[in-house]
Write an enzyme that holds these catalytic residues in place. Sequence first.
Site, PDB file in Angstrom:
ATOM      1  N   GLU A  21       0.836  -1.209   0.000  1.00 43.04           N
ATOM      2  CA  GLU A  21       0.000   0.000   0.000  1.00 43.04           C
ATOM      3  C   GLU A  21       0.870   1.258   0.000  1.00 43.04           C
ATOM      4  O   GLU A  21       0.537   2.246  -0.648  1.00 43.04           O
ATOM      5  CB  GLU A  21      -0.901   0.023   1.233  1.00 43.04           C
ATOM      6  CG  GLU A  21      -1.957  -1.042   1.262  1.00 43.04           C
ATOM      7  CD  GLU A  21      -2.758  -0.975   2.541  1.00 43.04           C
ATOM      8  OE1 GLU A  21      -3.925  -0.552   2.465  1.00 43.04           O
ATOM      9  OE2 GLU A  21      -2.218  -1.328   3.612  1.00 43.04           O
ATOM     10  N   TYR A  53     -10.702  28.675   3.061  1.00 41.85           N
ATOM     11  CA  TYR A  53     -10.762  27.221   2.920  1.00 41.85           C
ATOM     12  C   TYR A  53      -9.833  26.695   1.829  1.00 41.85           C
ATOM     13  O   TYR A  53      -9.445  25.533   1.861  1.00 41.85           O
ATOM     14  CB  TYR A  53     -12.189  26.716   2.734  1.00 41.85           C
ATOM     15  CG  TYR A  53     -12.973  27.330   1.603  1.00 41.85           C
ATOM     16  CD1 TYR A  53     -12.800  26.922   0.289  1.00 41.85           C
ATOM     17  CD2 TYR A  53     -13.926  28.315   1.864  1.00 41.85           C
ATOM     18  CE1 TYR A  53     -13.536  27.485  -0.738  1.00 41.85           C
ATOM     19  CE2 TYR A  53     -14.670  28.880   0.837  1.00 41.85           C
ATOM     20  CZ  TYR A  53     -14.466  28.459  -0.462  1.00 41.85           C
ATOM     21  OH  TYR A  53     -15.193  29.009  -1.478  1.00 41.85           O
ATOM     22  N   GLU A  72      -6.028   6.818  11.516  1.00 43.89           N
ATOM     23  CA  GLU A  72      -6.098   7.609  12.752  1.00 43.89           C
ATOM     24  C   GLU A  72      -4.955   8.612  12.827  1.00 43.89           C
ATOM     25  O   GLU A  72      -5.142   9.762  13.240  1.00 43.89           O
ATOM     26  CB  GLU A  72      -6.039   6.683  13.988  1.00 43.89           C
ATOM     27  CG  GLU A  72      -7.238   5.788  14.148  1.00 43.89           C
ATOM     28  CD  GLU A  72      -7.136   4.446  13.430  1.00 43.89           C
ATOM     29  OE1 GLU A  72      -7.890   3.535  13.791  1.00 43.89           O
ATOM     30  OE2 GLU A  72      -6.314   4.306  12.496  1.00 43.89           O
ATOM     31  N   LYS A  98     -10.341   5.541   3.216  1.00 46.21           N
ATOM     32  CA  LYS A  98      -9.539   4.777   2.263  1.00 46.21           C
ATOM     33  C   LYS A  98     -10.527   4.072   1.349  1.00 46.21           C
ATOM     34  O   LYS A  98     -11.330   3.243   1.799  1.00 46.21           O
ATOM     35  CB  LYS A  98      -8.657   3.757   2.964  1.00 46.21           C
ATOM     36  CG  LYS A  98      -7.800   2.944   1.989  1.00 46.21           C
ATOM     37  CD  LYS A  98      -7.013   1.862   2.688  1.00 46.21           C
ATOM     38  CE  LYS A  98      -5.794   2.474   3.324  1.00 46.21           C
ATOM     39  NZ  LYS A  98      -4.871   1.421   3.818  1.00 46.21           N
TER      40      LYS A  98
END
Length: 116
Positions: A21, A53, A72, A98
């Site tokens: 990955e 933004y 996380e 993901k």
Amino acid sequence: MSKITIKNMEFYAFHGCFEEERQIGTHFSVDISFETSSLKAEQTDNVEDTVDYSKVYQVIKQEMSKSSHLLEHIARRIINEVKLQFPAIESVKVEVKKLNPPVGGKMDYVSVELEG
């Protein structure tokens, strides 16, 4: 107080617990919402009087370019950096997704949502 939300920011990045990955990469999506005072901008109509933004997006893009093992960890880094660079932000919620994760079955995504 206003709430500003940016949804479905898409990134190709190199995060994951598996070495493959982190080498091959995959698609991610990030949502962020944050609260800030908008009173001055409501009166002046000047982007300098609010949290821009487009600049928040650039911070998220930069954080997504740094490889991590865990969603996380990515989400916490985003929260920490956004709050550091934009002190007018009072609270932040981030969801990192993901897309099509390699877990042995078909699914849209797996996500982690953090607040700070």
